[in-house]
Design a protein around this motif. Sequence first.
Motif, mmCIF file in Angstrom:
data_model
loop_
_atom_site.group_PDB
_atom_site.id
_atom_site.type_symbol
_atom_site.label_atom_id
_atom_site.label_comp_id
_atom_site.label_asym_id
_atom_site.label_seq_id
_atom_site.Cartn_x
_atom_site.Cartn_y
_atom_site.Cartn_z
ATOM 1 N N UNK A 1 0.833 -1.197 0.000
ATOM 2 C CA UNK A 1 0.000 0.000 0.000
ATOM 3 C C UNK A 1 0.871 1.251 0.000
ATOM 4 N N UNK A 2 0.561 2.171 -0.880
ATOM 5 C CA UNK A 2 1.298 3.435 -0.964
ATOM 6 C C UNK A 2 0.469 4.554 -0.354
ATOM 7 N N UNK A 3 1.114 5.700 -0.197
ATOM 8 C CA UNK A 3 0.413 6.845 0.360
ATOM 9 C C UNK A 3 1.045 7.289 1.666
ATOM 10 N N UNK A 4 0.437 8.274 2.315
ATOM 11 C CA UNK A 4 0.990 8.782 3.573
ATOM 12 C C UNK A 4 0.930 7.723 4.671
ATOM 13 N N UNK A 5 1.854 7.832 5.620
ATOM 14 C CA UNK A 5 1.896 6.886 6.716
ATOM 15 C C UNK A 5 0.706 7.123 7.647
ATOM 16 N N UNK A 6 -0.127 6.102 7.795
ATOM 17 C CA UNK A 6 -1.251 6.181 8.710
ATOM 18 C C UNK A 6 -1.550 4.775 9.197
ATOM 19 N N UNK A 7 -2.707 4.622 9.875
ATOM 20 C CA UNK A 7 -3.056 3.316 10.436
ATOM 21 C C UNK A 7 -3.225 2.261 9.352
ATOM 22 N N UNK A 8 -3.707 2.664 8.163
ATOM 23 C CA UNK A 8 -3.934 1.684 7.103
ATOM 24 C C UNK A 8 -2.620 1.199 6.493
ATOM 25 N N UNK A 9 -1.674 2.100 6.270
ATOM 26 C CA UNK A 9 -0.381 1.659 5.747
ATOM 27 C C UNK A 9 0.353 0.792 6.767
ATOM 28 N N UNK A 10 0.217 1.133 8.063
ATOM 29 C CA UNK A 10 0.827 0.269 9.088
ATOM 30 C C UNK A 10 0.198 -1.121 9.063
ATOM 31 N N UNK A 11 -1.132 -1.168 8.934
ATOM 32 C CA UNK A 11 -1.808 -2.463 8.856
ATOM 33 C C UNK A 11 -1.386 -3.223 7.600
ATOM 34 N N UNK A 12 -1.263 -2.516 6.478
ATOM 35 C CA UNK A 12 -0.844 -3.155 5.241
ATOM 36 C C UNK A 12 0.559 -3.730 5.356
ATOM 37 N N UNK A 13 1.486 -2.959 5.937
ATOM 38 C CA UNK A 13 2.857 -3.459 6.086
ATOM 39 C C UNK A 13 2.909 -4.658 7.020
ATOM 40 N N UNK A 14 2.121 -4.599 8.107
ATOM 41 C CA UNK A 14 2.089 -5.743 9.029
ATOM 42 C C UNK A 14 1.508 -6.975 8.342
ATOM 43 N N UNK A 15 0.501 -6.783 7.508
ATOM 44 C CA UNK A 15 -0.104 -7.912 6.793
ATOM 45 C C UNK A 15 0.873 -8.489 5.778
ATOM 46 N N UNK A 16 1.594 -7.612 5.064
ATOM 47 C CA UNK A 16 2.596 -8.101 4.108
ATOM 48 C C UNK A 16 3.697 -8.870 4.821
ATOM 49 N N UNK A 17 4.123 -8.373 5.984
ATOM 50 C CA UNK A 17 5.149 -9.087 6.745
ATOM 51 C C UNK A 17 4.645 -10.461 7.196
ATOM 52 N N UNK A 18 3.378 -10.513 7.622
ATOM 53 C CA UNK A 18 2.801 -11.792 8.022
ATOM 54 C C UNK A 18 2.759 -12.756 6.838
ATOM 55 N N UNK A 19 2.358 -12.263 5.653
ATOM 56 C CA UNK A 19 2.326 -13.115 4.469
ATOM 57 C C UNK A 19 3.718 -13.621 4.104
ATOM 58 N N UNK A 20 4.720 -12.758 4.251
ATOM 59 C CA UNK A 20 6.085 -13.176 3.925
ATOM 60 C C UNK A 20 6.557 -14.278 4.873
ATOM 61 N N UNK A 21 6.263 -14.118 6.162
ATOM 62 C CA UNK A 21 6.655 -15.142 7.124
ATOM 63 C C UNK A 21 5.885 -16.438 6.886
ATOM 64 N N UNK A 22 4.604 -16.330 6.573
ATOM 65 C CA UNK A 22 3.828 -17.528 6.266
ATOM 66 C C UNK A 22 4.371 -18.235 5.031
ATOM 67 N N UNK A 23 4.750 -17.450 4.015
ATOM 68 C CA UNK A 23 5.285 -18.066 2.803
ATOM 69 C C UNK A 23 6.593 -18.788 3.098
ATOM 70 N N UNK A 24 7.495 -18.149 3.863
ATOM 71 C CA UNK A 24 8.752 -18.815 4.211
ATOM 72 C C UNK A 24 8.495 -20.071 5.012
ATOM 73 N N UNK A 25 7.568 -19.984 5.982
ATOM 74 C CA UNK A 25 7.266 -21.151 6.805
ATOM 75 C C UNK A 25 6.659 -22.273 5.971
ATOM 76 N N UNK A 26 5.746 -21.908 5.071
ATOM 77 C CA UNK A 26 5.096 -22.924 4.241
ATOM 78 C C UNK A 26 6.102 -23.598 3.315
ATOM 79 N N UNK A 27 6.984 -22.800 2.715
ATOM 80 C CA UNK A 27 7.998 -23.394 1.838
ATOM 81 C C UNK A 27 8.962 -24.272 2.621
ATOM 82 N N UNK A 28 9.322 -23.828 3.850
ATOM 83 C CA UNK A 28 10.202 -24.660 4.675
ATOM 84 C C UNK A 28 9.520 -25.967 5.060
#
Length: 374
Positions: free
Chosen positions: A106-133
């Motif tokens: 998510x692009x745009x100014x830093x707010x609660x939604x961009x923080x939520x988006x970054x946290x969700x992307x980080x969760x997806x990245x960790x899930x992907x690494x865990x699933x592949x492992x």
Amino acid sequence: MRLTLSYALFAVTAGALALAVVYVGMRYIPNYPLTSSNPRYRSDAPSRQEILDSLLTAGGYALALMTAVGLAGGWLIAGRVLRPLQDITRAAHAAAGGALEHRIALTGPRDEFTDLSDAFDEMLERLQRSFEAQQRFAANASHELRTPLAITRTMLQVAAADPAGQDWGKLVTRLQDTNQRGIEISEALLQLADLGHTPPDLAPVDLADTTREALAAVHDEARASGTTLTADLRPAPTTGNPVLLRQAAVNLLHNALRHNLPAGGRVTVTTGPDPEQSGRVRLAVANTGPHLTPQAVATFTEPFLRGRGRTAETDPARRGHGLGLAIVAAVTEAHHGELRLTPDPAGGLLVTLALPQTPPAGPAGPAGPAGSGG
């Protein structure tokens, strides 16, 4: 819709309050006909009641207009504000369908939604690494467990085809060795699974004591391989499970001895305070050996990966299951510690197991280094 109605209600309420304040203020105007101060103008000014009636009429139209504007504006504003949530919702549905590689970004100014988006992307990245492992773990575990079974089947088929031409003593020895290898892999897998689900029983322990026991367990192997084993064991009090920490130390020593190529290298073992982090103690095992890259070292704690990849050593003395460092990593995580693997530019590997330091249970004895050579 709820946000739209909330915005409209807020606008109407604010307008109604403003109208009420004006209405109350108007009630303090004298209630008698007013005339102009200029005698030439004889027309009387409106009375207070006429002014209030006109105010209420105009206020009613104004409130109706504010309601319409509040609904339309609230719908537009709410849609614009909540649009990022639609992107997050689509990403969640995609992840639920198995598309873990999708990112919101998510692009745009830093707010609660961009923080939520970054946290969700980080969760997806960790899930992907865990699933592949997990996928690699399942595939490698199946391969490792299938290998001894396939060897056993081949030997039995050969023996059944030519019973008279078999050296039964040698065959039984090979079958026992293959069966024992399968048992060791199964036990290591069970231990690795238990460490991930069952918290260990903790007690005050000194890493120097557990390392001393581990050194005694690998002394014969070090002597047989011609490896020089040197230890500097200083007090390293911590809280942990003595059995698991001893197993971790044995695994580190086995790993250092079996990957210490060429033969006749050195293994150095030290315990004591961690010089890199205050409030921690460490067990460090360094060995000579081939040159390693940081990219290769980063994969060593993955199950069934060995120094040569997933290929087992042909020498039985150096052959492992590829689970040693994986078990050490699981033991370290269960003790809230840190496992650091650092390649030596001159060749070899330094493995450091760092745990939180605790005061010793009793008066500290003399802290003299202990050394042994083999």
